[in-house]
Design a protein around this motif. Sequence first.
Motif, PDB file in Angstrom:
ATOM      1  N   GLU A  27       0.792  -1.001   0.076  1.00 20.03           N
ATOM      2  CA  GLU A  27      -0.075   0.106  -0.272  1.00 20.03           C
ATOM      3  C   GLU A  27       0.892   0.876   0.567  1.00 20.03           C
ATOM      4  O   GLU A  27       1.403   1.034   1.122  1.00 20.03           O
ATOM      5  N   ARG A  28       0.250   2.064  -0.732  1.00 18.08           N
ATOM      6  CA  ARG A  28       1.480   3.475  -0.450  1.00 18.08           C
ATOM      7  C   ARG A  28       1.249   3.821   0.196  1.00 18.08           C
ATOM      8  O   ARG A  28      -0.244   3.952   1.706  1.00 18.08           O
ATOM      9  N   LEU A  29       2.498   4.935   0.950  1.00 18.51           N
ATOM     10  CA  LEU A  29       2.488   5.634   1.738  1.00 18.51           C
ATOM     11  C   LEU A  29       3.539   6.930   1.318  1.00 18.51           C
ATOM     12  O   LEU A  29       4.344   6.055   1.411  1.00 18.51           O
ATOM     13  N   GLY A  30       2.507   7.757   1.070  1.00 18.93           N
ATOM     14  CA  GLY A  30       3.736   8.781   0.605  1.00 18.93           C
ATOM     15  C   GLY A  30       4.290   8.761  -0.374  1.00 18.93           C
ATOM     16  O   GLY A  30       3.162   8.305  -1.228  1.00 18.93           O
ATOM     17  N   ALA A  31       5.469   8.828  -1.200  1.00 16.55           N
ATOM     18  CA  ALA A  31       5.943   8.553  -2.249  1.00 16.55           C
ATOM     19  C   ALA A  31       6.215   7.010  -2.556  1.00 16.55           C
ATOM     20  O   ALA A  31       6.888   6.318  -3.538  1.00 16.55           O
ATOM     21  N   SER A  32       6.166   6.544  -0.894  1.00 19.45           N
ATOM     22  CA  SER A  32       6.720   5.281  -1.725  1.00 19.45           C
ATOM     23  C   SER A  32       6.262   4.087  -1.243  1.00 19.45           C
ATOM     24  O   SER A  32       4.167   4.022  -1.463  1.00 19.45           O
ATOM     25  N   SER A  33       5.601   2.622  -0.079  1.00 19.07           N
ATOM     26  CA  SER A  33       4.865   1.835   0.217  1.00 19.07           C
ATOM     27  C   SER A  33       5.296   1.773   1.417  1.00 19.07           C
ATOM     28  O   SER A  33       5.978   2.093   2.180  1.00 19.07           O
ATOM     29  N   VAL A  34       4.429   0.760   2.125  1.00 18.17           N
ATOM     30  CA  VAL A  34       4.845   0.730   3.006  1.00 18.17           C
ATOM     31  C   VAL A  34       6.291  -0.234   3.353  1.00 18.17           C
ATOM     32  O   VAL A  34       7.184   0.685   4.740  1.00 18.17           O
ATOM     33  N   LEU A  35       6.334  -1.109   3.355  1.00 23.63           N
ATOM     34  CA  LEU A  35       7.807  -1.549   3.357  1.00 23.63           C
ATOM     35  C   LEU A  35       8.766  -1.155   2.404  1.00 23.63           C
ATOM     36  O   LEU A  35       9.858  -1.151   3.048  1.00 23.63           O
ATOM     37  N   GLY A  36       8.359  -0.160   1.450  1.00 23.74           N
ATOM     38  CA  GLY A  36       9.183   0.783   0.922  1.00 23.74           C
ATOM     39  C   GLY A  36      10.060   1.399   1.699  1.00 23.74           C
ATOM     40  O   GLY A  36      11.546   1.498   2.313  1.00 23.74           O
ATOM     41  N   LEU A  37       8.743   1.970   2.656  1.00 20.86           N
ATOM     42  CA  LEU A  37       9.380   2.856   4.016  1.00 20.86           C
ATOM     43  C   LEU A  37      10.416   2.664   4.670  1.00 20.86           C
ATOM     44  O   LEU A  37      10.872   3.298   5.037  1.00 20.86           O
ATOM     45  N   THR A  38       9.696   0.890   5.516  1.00 21.30           N
ATOM     46  CA  THR A  38      10.689   0.702   5.767  1.00 21.30           C
ATOM     47  C   THR A  38      11.796   0.258   5.806  1.00 21.30           C
ATOM     48  O   THR A  38      12.995   0.114   6.850  1.00 21.30           O
ATOM     49  N   LEU A  39      11.575  -0.397   4.778  1.00 20.85           N
ATOM     50  CA  LEU A  39      13.291  -0.187   4.053  1.00 20.85           C
ATOM     51  C   LEU A  39      14.352   0.978   4.241  1.00 20.85           C
ATOM     52  O   LEU A  39      15.633   0.459   4.088  1.00 20.85           O
ATOM     53  N   ARG A  40      13.750   1.890   3.728  1.00 18.77           N
ATOM     54  CA  ARG A  40      14.410   3.386   3.314  1.00 18.77           C
ATOM     55  C   ARG A  40      14.786   3.889   5.210  1.00 18.77           C
ATOM     56  O   ARG A  40      16.380   3.961   4.973  1.00 18.77           O
ATOM     57  N   HIS A  41      14.578   2.995   5.238  1.00 24.00           N
ATOM     58  CA  HIS A  41      15.256   4.130   7.293  1.00 24.00           C
ATOM     59  C   HIS A  41      15.950   2.697   7.586  1.00 24.00           C
ATOM     60  O   HIS A  41      16.977   2.444   8.351  1.00 24.00           O
ATOM     61  N   ALA A  42      15.895   0.945   7.442  1.00 30.08           N
ATOM     62  CA  ALA A  42      16.936   0.324   7.912  1.00 30.08           C
ATOM     63  C   ALA A  42      18.139   0.510   6.943  1.00 30.08           C
ATOM     64  O   ALA A  42      19.256   0.352   7.710  1.00 30.08           O
ATOM     65  N   ILE A  43      18.019   0.862   4.949  1.00 30.89           N
ATOM     66  CA  ILE A  43      19.245   0.872   4.555  1.00 30.89           C
ATOM     67  C   ILE A  43      20.648   2.092   5.649  1.00 30.89           C
ATOM     68  O   ILE A  43      21.180   2.043   5.328  1.00 30.89           O
ATOM     69  N   ALA A  44      19.246   2.838   5.707  1.00 31.39           N
ATOM     70  CA  ALA A  44      19.747   4.485   5.817  1.00 31.39           C
ATOM     71  C   ALA A  44      20.566   4.395   7.679  1.00 31.39           C
ATOM     72  O   ALA A  44      21.431   5.241   7.784  1.00 31.39           O
ATOM     73  N   SER A  45      20.194   3.374   8.292  1.00 32.25           N
ATOM     74  CA  SER A  45      20.995   2.813   9.522  1.00 32.25           C
ATOM     75  C   SER A  45      22.368   2.323   9.166  1.00 32.25           C
ATOM     76  O   SER A  45      22.842   2.378   9.713  1.00 32.25           O
ATOM     77  N   MET A 110       6.235  -1.951  10.447  1.00 28.38           N
ATOM     78  CA  MET A 110       6.828  -0.733  11.144  1.00 28.38           C
ATOM     79  C   MET A 110       7.316   0.415  10.038  1.00 28.38           C
ATOM     80  O   MET A 110       8.205   0.086  10.327  1.00 28.38           O
ATOM     81  N   PRO A 111       6.723   1.100   9.098  1.00 26.66           N
ATOM     82  CA  PRO A 111       7.687   1.776   8.740  1.00 26.66           C
ATOM     83  C   PRO A 111       8.015   3.683   8.895  1.00 26.66           C
ATOM     84  O   PRO A 111       9.131   4.217   8.491  1.00 26.66           O
ATOM     85  N   MET A 112       7.584   3.483  10.255  1.00 31.19           N
ATOM     86  CA  MET A 112       7.811   4.630  10.911  1.00 31.19           C
ATOM     87  C   MET A 112       8.950   4.702  12.003  1.00 31.19           C
ATOM     88  O   MET A 112      10.198   5.585  12.254  1.00 31.19           O
ATOM     89  N   VAL A 113       9.608   3.612  11.909  1.00 30.41           N
ATOM     90  CA  VAL A 113      10.883   2.937  12.868  1.00 30.41           C
ATOM     91  C   VAL A 113      11.636   4.045  12.486  1.00 30.41           C
ATOM     92  O   VAL A 113      12.288   4.158  11.686  1.00 30.41           O
ATOM     93  N   GLN A 114      13.006   4.573  13.106  1.00 33.00           N
ATOM     94  CA  GLN A 114      13.651   5.515  12.132  1.00 33.00           C
ATOM     95  C   GLN A 114      15.070   5.188  12.701  1.00 33.00           C
ATOM     96  O   GLN A 114      15.395   4.196  13.692  1.00 33.00           O
ATOM     97  N   SER A 115      15.864   5.221  11.129  1.00 33.30           N
ATOM     98  CA  SER A 115      16.408   4.710  11.373  1.00 33.30           C
ATOM     99  C   SER A 115      17.930   4.892  12.427  1.00 33.30           C
ATOM    100  O   SER A 115      18.999   3.712  13.361  1.00 33.30           O
ATOM    101  N   ALA A 116      17.798   6.200  13.410  1.00 34.11           N
ATOM    102  CA  ALA A 116      18.492   6.021  14.168  1.00 34.11           C
ATOM    103  C   ALA A 116      18.211   5.148  15.265  1.00 34.11           C
ATOM    104  O   ALA A 116      19.292   4.879  16.968  1.00 34.11           O
ATOM    105  N   THR A 117      16.946   4.556  15.469  1.00 27.84           N
ATOM    106  CA  THR A 117      16.861   3.596  16.679  1.00 27.84           C
ATOM    107  C   THR A 117      16.955   2.226  16.409  1.00 27.84           C
ATOM    108  O   THR A 117      17.788   1.649  17.643  1.00 27.84           O
ATOM    109  N   LEU A 118      17.208   2.219  15.283  1.00 30.42           N
ATOM    110  CA  LEU A 118      18.145   0.817  14.905  1.00 30.42           C
ATOM    111  C   LEU A 118      19.693   0.712  15.248  1.00 30.42           C
ATOM    112  O   LEU A 118      20.225  -0.338  15.591  1.00 30.42           O
TER     113      LEU A 118
END
Length: 207
Positions: A27-45, A110-118
């Motif tokens: 499902e879309r969430l902003g410019a990405s998807s739920v999974l896409g945003l989760t992965l974006r934050h994970a990768i940014a860690s 859980m697309p809102m978990v931030q990279s700094a948290t990881l």
Amino acid sequence: MRLRPAVIVLAAGIGSRFSASTHKLTERLGASSVLGLTLRHAIASHLPVVVVTTVALADAARRHVAARDVVVVPSVGTPGPAPLGIGYSIAAGVSARPDASGWLVLPGDMPMVQSATLTAVARALEHHPVAYAQHKGRRGHPVGFGAELYSELVTLSGDEGARRLVARYPAHGVEVDDPGVLIDVDTEADLEKLRVMQAAAAAPVQR
């Protein structure tokens, strides 16, 4: 090169509480998807990232991570001689990165978990066998496990996940200023709330 904990993103569930015809992770969430945003934050860690998912979602995962970092498993709940469940997904992800210095388990919804948290939970594994993120004293995700728990993690199965390990070993709560550790997308109402939150955050400040 110093080994680092790996982030295991769990994306093999069927999302049974999400009643739309599409999978909640796509499902879309902003410019990405739920999974896409989760992965974006994970990768940014800047931690290694492994996505455990199904055939149906594998292509969606590969849009964000290399094919070698996508582990395809049967869907959670698939009938068989032994229950698969979330435990099986965790075991598959850990097995894919056996040389990591630990593993952070992060649900794909859980697309809102931030990279700094990881990274904060990853640092805690240097001193604790189990660590988890918490916000204002409330326990959330990710949950991290040290390398010494490898042999137990790779034998997990069923729906219980790693709760027994969390109960058996001293678990350290890492307090973070990140309410996203408590926010998942189980239902369409959850998704709509996140969309409203994102729109409000993106709106220009009125002076």
